[in-house]
Design a protein around this motif. Structure first.
Motif, short mmCIF file in Angstrom:
data_model
loop_
_atom_site.label_atom_id
_atom_site.label_comp_id
_atom_site.label_asym_id
_atom_site.label_seq_id
_atom_site.Cartn_x
_atom_site.Cartn_y
_atom_site.Cartn_z
N PRO A 36 47.57 129.45 29.53
CA PRO A 36 46.91 130.45 30.55
C PRO A 36 45.70 129.87 29.83
CG PRO A 36 48.27 131.51 28.31
CD PRO A 36 48.84 129.98 27.98
N LEU A 37 45.20 130.32 30.67
CA LEU A 37 42.82 129.92 31.09
C LEU A 37 43.14 131.27 30.69
CD1 LEU A 37 42.82 127.14 34.00
CD2 LEU A 37 43.09 127.01 31.80
N PRO A 38 42.03 131.40 30.38
CA PRO A 38 40.90 132.59 30.14
C PRO A 38 40.65 132.29 31.65
CG PRO A 38 38.86 130.69 29.81
CD PRO A 38 40.80 129.97 30.04
N ALA A 39 39.93 134.76 31.73
CA ALA A 39 40.17 135.01 32.76
C ALA A 39 38.49 134.38 33.51
CB ALA A 39 39.71 136.82 32.43
N VAL A 40 37.54 134.53 33.00
CA VAL A 40 36.34 133.72 32.93
C VAL A 40 35.93 132.48 31.89
CG1 VAL A 40 34.04 133.67 33.43
CG2 VAL A 40 35.63 135.22 34.48
N GLY A 41 35.62 131.15 31.86
CA GLY A 41 35.04 130.47 31.19
C GLY A 41 35.46 128.99 31.42
N THR A 42 35.71 128.14 30.33
CA THR A 42 35.71 126.63 30.78
C THR A 42 36.72 126.15 29.47
OG1 THR A 42 33.93 126.11 29.17
CG2 THR A 42 33.02 126.37 31.49
N VAL A 43 37.48 125.30 29.91
CA VAL A 43 38.83 124.68 29.11
C VAL A 43 38.96 123.29 29.22
CG1 VAL A 43 41.23 124.74 28.36
CG2 VAL A 43 40.05 126.59 29.15
N GLU A 44 38.70 122.32 28.16
CA GLU A 44 38.84 121.17 28.47
C GLU A 44 39.87 120.11 28.17
OE1 GLU A 44 36.45 122.63 26.09
OE2 GLU A 44 34.49 122.30 27.64
N ILE A 45 40.84 119.85 28.82
CA ILE A 45 42.09 118.61 28.68
C ILE A 45 41.76 117.33 28.44
CG2 ILE A 45 43.02 120.84 30.01
CD1 ILE A 45 43.52 117.72 32.33
N GLY A 46 42.32 116.82 27.91
CA GLY A 46 42.64 115.27 27.06
C GLY A 46 43.19 115.70 25.56
N GLU A 63 38.49 113.09 26.09
CA GLU A 63 38.60 114.13 27.05
C GLU A 63 38.46 113.89 28.43
OE1 GLU A 63 34.54 114.55 24.93
OE2 GLU A 63 35.55 115.35 23.10
N HIS A 64 39.32 114.33 29.09
CA HIS A 64 39.54 113.94 30.41
C HIS A 64 39.08 114.40 31.78
CE1 HIS A 64 42.11 111.53 32.63
NE2 HIS A 64 42.10 112.60 33.31
N ALA A 65 39.37 116.23 31.43
CA ALA A 65 38.71 116.89 32.62
C ALA A 65 38.30 118.29 32.23
CB ALA A 65 39.77 117.20 33.44
N ARG A 66 37.41 118.99 33.02
CA ARG A 66 37.21 120.36 32.39
C ARG A 66 37.49 121.51 33.63
NH1 ARG A 66 31.57 119.33 30.67
NH2 ARG A 66 32.55 119.31 28.88
N PHE A 67 37.94 122.38 33.11
CA PHE A 67 37.77 123.49 34.08
C PHE A 67 37.29 124.40 34.22
CE2 PHE A 67 43.00 122.45 33.66
CZ PHE A 67 42.93 121.58 34.63
N HIS A 68 36.90 125.29 34.50
CA HIS A 68 35.16 126.05 35.52
C HIS A 68 36.36 127.75 35.88
CE1 HIS A 68 31.98 124.03 34.41
NE2 HIS A 68 32.89 122.25 34.64
N VAL A 69 36.60 128.43 34.57
CA VAL A 69 36.77 129.50 35.92
C VAL A 69 36.41 130.62 35.95
CG1 VAL A 69 39.39 131.18 35.70
CG2 VAL A 69 39.11 129.12 33.90
N HIS A 70 36.17 131.22 37.33
CA HIS A 70 34.87 132.23 37.50
C HIS A 70 35.42 133.28 38.13
CE1 HIS A 70 32.59 128.71 37.41
NE2 HIS A 70 32.93 127.58 38.19
#
Length: 92
Positions: A36-46, A63-70
């Motif tokens: 699960p992703l946070p409701a708001v914030g960033t998550v790095e994948i790699g 460090e492949h990608a970053r998700f920005h959840v808004h």
């Protein structure tokens, strides 16, 4: 060669007007993990142990990608972190 797929999926409780919770699905021949992703914030994948979502794939960068959840999961931006093989979302 290990082939691994990362997808985004929205999961909700069915309530009308209520945004669902975004999940990252990591699929490989040996694993299927929903994070699960946070409701708001960033998550790095790699591949790095510093990443919140770990990818066990030699084609993924450390460090492949970053998700920005808004806006409580209503908007998501995917940022490639200069990965060697690029970042794809649904074949784009």
């Amino acid at each position: 060669m290990n082939t691994e797929t990362t997808m985004l999926e929205e999961e909700g409780d069915g309530a009308v007007g209520e945004p669902g919770v975004l999940h990252v699905l990591v699929m490989s021949p040996d694993a299927f993990v929903s994070v699960p992703l946070p409701a708001v914030g960033t998550v790095e994948i790699g591949r790095s142990s510093k990443c919140a979502v770990r990818l066990d794939d030699p084609l993924a960068s450390r460090e492949h990608a970053r998700f920005h959840v808004h806006t409580a999961g209503a908007a998501l931006q995917v940022e490639d972190l200069h990965s060697a093989n690029g970042t794809r979302v649904r074949d784009r």
